[in-house]
Write a protein that holds these residues in place. Sequence first.
Motif, PDB file in Angstrom:
ATOM      1  N   UNK A 147       0.839  -1.212   0.000  1.00 60.56           N
ATOM      2  CA  UNK A 147       0.000   0.000   0.000  1.00 60.56           C
ATOM      3  C   UNK A 147       0.864   1.249   0.000  1.00 60.56           C
ATOM      4  N   UNK A 148       1.929   1.233   0.806  1.00 58.44           N
ATOM      5  CA  UNK A 148       2.793   2.405   0.889  1.00 58.44           C
ATOM      6  C   UNK A 148       3.545   2.628  -0.421  1.00 58.44           C
ATOM      7  N   UNK A 149       3.915   1.538  -1.101  1.00 49.61           N
ATOM      8  CA  UNK A 149       4.621   1.673  -2.370  1.00 49.61           C
ATOM      9  C   UNK A 149       3.733   2.263  -3.452  1.00 49.61           C
ATOM     10  N   UNK A 150       2.444   1.918  -3.404  1.00 46.08           N
ATOM     11  CA  UNK A 150       1.543   2.369  -4.475  1.00 46.08           C
ATOM     12  C   UNK A 150       0.851   3.680  -4.126  1.00 46.08           C
ATOM     13  N   UNK A 151       1.064   4.177  -2.913  1.00 48.45           N
ATOM     14  CA  UNK A 151       0.434   5.434  -2.494  1.00 48.45           C
ATOM     15  C   UNK A 151       1.106   6.618  -3.164  1.00 48.45           C
ATOM     16  N   UNK A 152       0.303   7.503  -3.707  1.00 49.14           N
ATOM     17  CA  UNK A 152       0.864   8.690  -4.370  1.00 49.14           C
ATOM     18  C   UNK A 152       0.826   9.877  -3.421  1.00 49.14           C
ATOM     19  N   UNK A 153       1.951  10.511  -3.248  1.00 46.74           N
ATOM     20  CA  UNK A 153       2.041  11.672  -2.349  1.00 46.74           C
ATOM     21  C   UNK A 153       1.534  12.900  -3.006  1.00 46.74           C
TER      22      UNK A 153
END
Length: 61
Positions: free
Chosen positions: A55-61
């Motif tokens: 989830x953190x890898x695919x989360x866009x900031x």
Amino acid sequence: MGQTPRPTPRPPSESDTERRRRRAQFLRELNEAKELRARVHPRRARAARMRQQMRMRTFRW
């Protein structure tokens, strides 16, 4: 029917420091529960960690 729950107003006698102390206690207990769960179900905990990392890898900031 679709009424949203309202946060309960704090009693006026409760100070900010008391609220912070209770919150810190709650977070400590939550962490402790998570660690216990990880020890009891290591495979499930590992899978949950992997999902969180994904989830953190695919989360866009």
